[in-house]
Design a protein around this motif. Sequence first.
Motif, PDB file in Angstrom:
ATOM      1  N   UNK A  62       0.833  -1.212   0.000  1.00  0.00           N
ATOM      2  CA  UNK A  62       0.000   0.000   0.000  1.00  0.00           C
ATOM      3  C   UNK A  62       0.870   1.266   0.000  1.00  0.00           C
ATOM      4  N   UNK A  63       2.173   1.062  -0.137  1.00  0.00           N
ATOM      5  CA  UNK A  63       3.070   2.215  -0.264  1.00  0.00           C
ATOM      6  C   UNK A  63       3.761   2.604   1.030  1.00  0.00           C
ATOM      7  N   UNK A  64       3.601   1.792   2.101  1.00  0.00           N
ATOM      8  CA  UNK A  64       4.238   2.139   3.377  1.00  0.00           C
ATOM      9  C   UNK A  64       5.693   1.669   3.378  1.00  0.00           C
ATOM     10  N   UNK A  65       6.476   2.317   4.239  1.00  0.00           N
ATOM     11  CA  UNK A  65       7.862   1.888   4.483  1.00  0.00           C
ATOM     12  C   UNK A  65       7.782   1.106   5.791  1.00  0.00           C
ATOM     13  N   UNK A  66       7.906  -0.212   5.717  1.00  0.00           N
ATOM     14  CA  UNK A  66       7.506  -1.041   6.866  1.00  0.00           C
ATOM     15  C   UNK A  66       8.712  -1.656   7.573  1.00  0.00           C
ATOM     16  N   UNK A  67       8.652  -1.644   8.910  1.00  0.00           N
ATOM     17  CA  UNK A  67       9.573  -2.439   9.718  1.00  0.00           C
ATOM     18  C   UNK A  67       8.732  -3.451  10.490  1.00  0.00           C
ATOM     19  N   UNK A  68       9.041  -4.717  10.293  1.00  0.00           N
ATOM     20  CA  UNK A  68       8.368  -5.773  11.057  1.00  0.00           C
ATOM     21  C   UNK A  68       9.273  -6.203  12.189  1.00  0.00           C
TER      22      UNK A  68
END
Length: 271
Positions: A62-68
Motif C-alpha cells: 500500500x506504499x508504506x515503508x515497513x519495519x516488522x
Amino acid sequence: MVDKLDWQGGVGKEWSKRMDGLNCLLGPVGDVGIVALGDVAKKRVLDVGCGAGSTSRALAGLGAEVTGVDVSTDLLALAKHDGGADYLLADAASEPLGGPYDAVYSRCGAMFFDDAIAGWTHIRNHTVPGGNLSIVCWCAGKENGWASIPLRAARPILGDPPPPPPAGTPGPFAWADPDYFAPILKQAGWKNLKWQAVDADAQITTGDDPDPIERAVQFTLRIGPLAKSLEGMAPEIRTKIGAVLATVYKDYLDGDAVRVPTKAWIITAQA
Ligand SMILES: C[S@@+](CC[C@H](N)C(=O)[O-])C[C@H]1O[C@@H](n2cnc3c(N)ncnc32)[C@H](O)[C@@H]1O
C-alpha cells in the motif's frame, strides 16, 4: 498460556511450517485492521509481532515503508526470505525499535507481553505524536471456531477443558475483554481509543489441499488451544482425537476448504 519463550521455541517453529493456512485464518480480520489504519502511503509503519511478514508485505504493497519486529527467528527467517520490508529480531515490548513511526499495526501480535502497559508505552515512545495504531486481537475463544470446535470435539476423550485463564494471561485470548485491554492502552498513553468486533468466516485450510479435512485435522493438532492441551500426550490419544475431528470437520467443509467462524476486535487509537 503462550508467551515470548513459546514463540521463540516450538510455537514459532510450528507456525513457520503452516503459514499458508494461518494466513487464510488470520487474513479476513487482519485485512479489516489494515483498512482501519487509514492511508499508509509513504508512511513509516511498525508491524508488531510481524511473524512471517505477510502483513508487513501487505502494508508495503500500500506504499508504506515497513519495519516488522518479532522474537521468533523461525518466523523472521521466512519474512526475510520473502522480503518486502525491513525486519528486526527484537522484543517489541522492551528493545530498541528504530523509528519513530507514523503508524503501528499488529495482527494478533499484541497479546503476548508480560507487562502490557510497559510494552505498549515503549511502542508509543517509538511513534510520532498523533500516529495511528490498529491492533487486531481475538475475541473470546467460544466465538472462534478454530479454538472452540476442536476443544468441543475432544471433550469426550479429554474431559472438560480447563477454564479460560484470567484476562491478560499471555496467549491468543489475553485481549478478549475490552475491560482488560482498554485501560492498558489508556495507561500506556494511547488516545482516542475505539474498538469494534468483526465476524468473519475463515479457512483453516488453503483451498489447494488434496485432502482439506486431513489438512484441517493436522492444523488443529498442532496450532491453537487443543494443540496446547495435547502437549506430552500419547500418540494414540492424538490419533483418536484426529479421527473425531475428521468427522466434525465434514460439517465445515465448504467447497475445497474447511471454513470456521472467527471473531476479532479491531482496536484503533492515536499516539
Ligand atoms: C499470533 S502470531 C501473529 C503473527 C503475525 N502478526 C501474523 O498475523 O501472521 C504472534 C506473533 O507475535 C510474536 N511475538 C510474541 N511476543 C513478542 C514480543 N514480545 N515482541 C515481538 N514479537 C512478539 C510472535 O513471535 C508471533 O510471530
